[in-house]
Write an enzyme that holds these catalytic residues in place. Structure first.
Site, mmCIF file in Angstrom:
data_model
loop_
_atom_site.group_PDB
_atom_site.id
_atom_site.type_symbol
_atom_site.label_atom_id
_atom_site.label_comp_id
_atom_site.label_asym_id
_atom_site.label_seq_id
_atom_site.Cartn_x
_atom_site.Cartn_y
_atom_site.Cartn_z
ATOM 1 N N SER A 179 -47.447 -17.432 -8.759
ATOM 2 C CA SER A 179 -46.763 -16.144 -8.657
ATOM 3 C C SER A 179 -46.451 -15.568 -10.026
ATOM 4 C CB SER A 179 -45.468 -16.299 -7.865
ATOM 5 O OG SER A 179 -44.661 -17.303 -8.441
ATOM 6 N N HIS A 204 -53.675 -14.131 -5.885
ATOM 7 C CA HIS A 204 -52.261 -14.200 -5.508
ATOM 8 C C HIS A 204 -52.055 -13.556 -4.139
ATOM 9 C CE1 HIS A 204 -47.845 -12.965 -6.255
ATOM 10 N NE2 HIS A 204 -47.906 -14.186 -5.773
ATOM 11 N N GLU A 230 -53.664 -9.887 -4.765
ATOM 12 C CA GLU A 230 -53.689 -9.519 -6.183
ATOM 13 C C GLU A 230 -54.708 -10.430 -6.862
ATOM 14 O OE1 GLU A 230 -49.593 -8.127 -8.455
ATOM 15 O OE2 GLU A 230 -49.663 -10.126 -7.667
ATOM 16 N N ASN A 264 -44.748 -8.906 -8.408
ATOM 17 C CA ASN A 264 -43.508 -9.630 -8.723
ATOM 18 C C ASN A 264 -42.777 -9.020 -9.913
ATOM 19 O OD1 ASN A 264 -43.683 -11.372 -6.606
ATOM 20 N ND2 ASN A 264 -44.722 -12.981 -7.747
HETATM 21 N N1 CAA Z 1 -47.661 -16.083 10.428
HETATM 22 C C1 CAA Z 1 -48.368 -15.272 11.233
HETATM 23 N N2 CAA Z 1 -47.883 -14.129 11.742
HETATM 24 C C2 CAA Z 1 -46.604 -13.824 11.452
HETATM 25 C C3 CAA Z 1 -45.794 -14.624 10.649
HETATM 26 C C4 CAA Z 1 -46.378 -15.805 10.116
HETATM 27 N N3 CAA Z 1 -45.688 -16.621 9.306
HETATM 28 N N4 CAA Z 1 -44.582 -14.040 10.535
HETATM 29 C C5 CAA Z 1 -44.625 -12.921 11.267
HETATM 30 N N5 CAA Z 1 -45.850 -12.780 11.818
HETATM 31 C C6 CAA Z 1 -46.341 -11.667 12.653
HETATM 32 C C7 CAA Z 1 -45.678 -11.692 14.004
HETATM 33 O O1 CAA Z 1 -46.408 -12.525 14.895
HETATM 34 C C8 CAA Z 1 -45.745 -10.236 14.415
HETATM 35 O O2 CAA Z 1 -47.004 -9.907 14.899
HETATM 36 P P1 CAA Z 1 -47.181 -8.799 16.091
HETATM 37 O O3 CAA Z 1 -46.446 -7.565 15.621
HETATM 38 O O4 CAA Z 1 -48.653 -8.586 16.186
HETATM 39 O O5 CAA Z 1 -46.561 -9.422 17.284
HETATM 40 C C9 CAA Z 1 -45.592 -9.494 13.082
HETATM 41 O O6 CAA Z 1 -45.943 -10.434 12.045
HETATM 42 C C10 CAA Z 1 -44.182 -9.036 12.871
HETATM 43 O O7 CAA Z 1 -43.334 -10.189 12.955
HETATM 44 P P2 CAA Z 1 -41.952 -10.231 13.745
HETATM 45 O O8 CAA Z 1 -41.996 -9.286 14.904
HETATM 46 O O9 CAA Z 1 -41.596 -11.651 14.000
HETATM 47 O O10 CAA Z 1 -40.866 -9.770 12.696
HETATM 48 P P3 CAA Z 1 -40.823 -8.498 11.790
HETATM 49 O O11 CAA Z 1 -41.379 -7.280 12.445
HETATM 50 O O12 CAA Z 1 -39.428 -8.484 11.299
HETATM 51 O O13 CAA Z 1 -41.799 -8.871 10.579
HETATM 52 C C11 CAA Z 1 -42.313 -9.774 8.466
HETATM 53 C C12 CAA Z 1 -41.620 -9.995 9.802
HETATM 54 C C13 CAA Z 1 -43.826 -9.715 8.688
HETATM 55 C C14 CAA Z 1 -41.960 -10.948 7.585
HETATM 56 C C15 CAA Z 1 -41.813 -8.397 7.882
HETATM 57 O O14 CAA Z 1 -40.405 -8.365 7.863
HETATM 58 C C16 CAA Z 1 -42.321 -8.148 6.487
HETATM 59 O O15 CAA Z 1 -43.432 -7.702 6.293
HETATM 60 N N6 CAA Z 1 -41.441 -8.403 5.473
HETATM 61 C C17 CAA Z 1 -41.786 -8.238 4.076
HETATM 62 C C18 CAA Z 1 -42.586 -9.427 3.620
HETATM 63 C C19 CAA Z 1 -42.916 -9.348 2.164
HETATM 64 O O16 CAA Z 1 -42.579 -8.415 1.454
HETATM 65 N N7 CAA Z 1 -43.612 -10.381 1.680
HETATM 66 C C20 CAA Z 1 -43.952 -10.476 0.296
HETATM 67 C C21 CAA Z 1 -43.023 -11.430 -0.392
HETATM 68 S S1 CAA Z 1 -43.394 -11.562 -2.108
HETATM 69 C C22 CAA Z 1 -44.573 -12.743 -2.185
HETATM 70 O O17 CAA Z 1 -44.986 -13.361 -1.244
HETATM 71 C C23 CAA Z 1 -45.126 -12.969 -3.538
HETATM 72 C C24 CAA Z 1 -44.536 -14.048 -4.341
HETATM 73 O O18 CAA Z 1 -45.205 -14.513 -5.266
HETATM 74 C C25 CAA Z 1 -43.175 -14.516 -4.120
#
Ligand code: CAA
Length: 291
Positions: free
Chosen positions: A127, A148, A160, A198
């Site tokens: 990251s 990434h 990325e 990030n």
């Molecule tokens: N694996 C597979 N599918 C998943 C999942 C997982 N771990 N988590 C959620 N999903 C799917 C669900 O099955 C659902 O699918 P459907 O709509 O088709 O049914 C969909 O994603 C939405 O999930 P939920 O309904 O459970 O919950 P939500 O609508 O609140 O979404 C979330 C959850 C996808 C996490 C959403 O809140 C989101 O996109 N959040 C932002 C995530 C983000 O910004 N990530 C980047 C982090 S930074 C990073 O990763 C980089 C680093 O280096 C740190």
């Protein structure tokens, strides 16, 4: 659905080092896209835990009728778990997703360089660590780059791709086509702390923590403000819990070390929570509590 066949023929087999949250997600997405995948862990217990997570994630998709049981079974047969890195010998691309420690990653890159064939591309999912540093541990810096992914990997559309000064155009092109074959949208960035996302995400989350620390709003109102005010899927404090507070602290420190800018300085509350083992979703407790 007919059995899915990998869309990009130049990569016939993928290796993934590490079967934690990110490595497991990357393994799942590659296998679902038709690629045979070897995934490694440091011991059998962690490996079985990682494979069980992939299985559970696919089971959820079957229950939601997004894929069939047959799709799930076929995907699982494409995945071979291992604790022996010589199993990466026939991979055309290896993606390292081990813990964030530069010395460890350099060691892994050095080993992969010996085990893998000459044409194999070595990528890291780091990251924010120096990919140039990892490339130096190999005799093939032109075939080293960052790939990434974002958490949760099966859901997030972005990949990325991070190039160093030595990454060749051919390697970059192959990585781009491979990423597109996984259904990801690609952005390209030069090797630099935090890359694009990030570097921009960290100050926002750190500022949200500083706001909470200074008591100007509750965590719920900070998150609701950003969710509804900017149409984000989740607020910055909930996102910090998803990313992991230890990972966030690691990213903030890594970028701060390079730029010495106050916006990347870790707030005391974040340091305290990490020291306390309140790391977010993975420990069941962060800014919020999780069952
Ligand atoms: N694996 C597979 N599918 C998943 C999942 C997982 N771990 N988590 C959620 N999903 C799917 C669900 O099955 C659902 O699918 P459907 O709509 O088709 O049914 C969909 O994603 C939405 O999930 P939920 O309904 O459970 O919950 P939500 O609508 O609140 O979404 C979330 C959850 C996808 C996490 C959403 O809140 C989101 O996109 N959040 C932002 C995530 C983000 O910004 N990530 C980047 C982090 S930074 C990073 O990763 C980089 C680093 O280096 C740190």
């Amino acid at each position: 659905m007919d059995e899915k066949v990998a869309a990009f023929k130049e990569i016939r087999k993928v290796g993934v080092v590490g079967c934690g949250q990110m490595g497991g997600g990357i393994t799942q997405v590659c296998a679902q896209s038709g690629y045979p995948v070897a995934v490694s862990e440091i011991n059998d217990e962690l490996l079985q835990r990682g494979l069980a997570s992939i299985d559970a994630s696919l089971t959820k998709s079957v229950q939601k009728e997004k894929i069939t049981q047959q799709d799930k079974d076929t995907t699982m047969t494409r995945i071979k778990g291992t604790t022996d890195i010589t199993d990466f010998g026939d991979c055309d691309l290896v993606i390292e997703a081990a813990v964030e420690n530069l010395d460890l990653k350099k060691k892994i890159f050095g080993e992969m360089d010996k085990v893998c064939r000459e044409h194999t591309i070595l990528a890291t999912n780091t990251s924010c660590l120096s990919i140039t540093g990892m490339a130096k541990a190999t005799k093939r810096p032109e075939k080293v780059l960052g790939m990434h992914f974002f958490n949760p990997v099966p859901v997030m559309k972005l990949l990325e791709i991070v190039r160093t000064a030595k990454t060749s155009e051919e390697t970059l092109d192959t990585a781009k086509k491979f990423g597109q074959s996984l259904g990801k949208t690609i952005v390209i960035v030069q090797d630099s702390p935090g890359f694009i996302v990030n570097r921009l995400m960290a100050p926002q989350i750190l500022n949200a923590i500083r706001m909470l620390e200074s008591g100007i709003a509750t965590k719920e109102d900070i998150d609701t403000g950003m969710t509804l005010g900017l149409n984000y899927p989740m607020g910055p404090l909930a996102l910090a819990d998803l990313v992991g507070l230890d990972t966030l602290l690691f990213i903030a420190n890594g970028i701060y070390d390079e730029f010495r800018e106050a916006q990347y300085a870790a707030p005391t509350l974040l340091k305290e929570m990490v020291a306390d083992g309140r790391l977010g979703r993975k420990t069941g407790k962060g800014f919020y509590e999780y069952m």
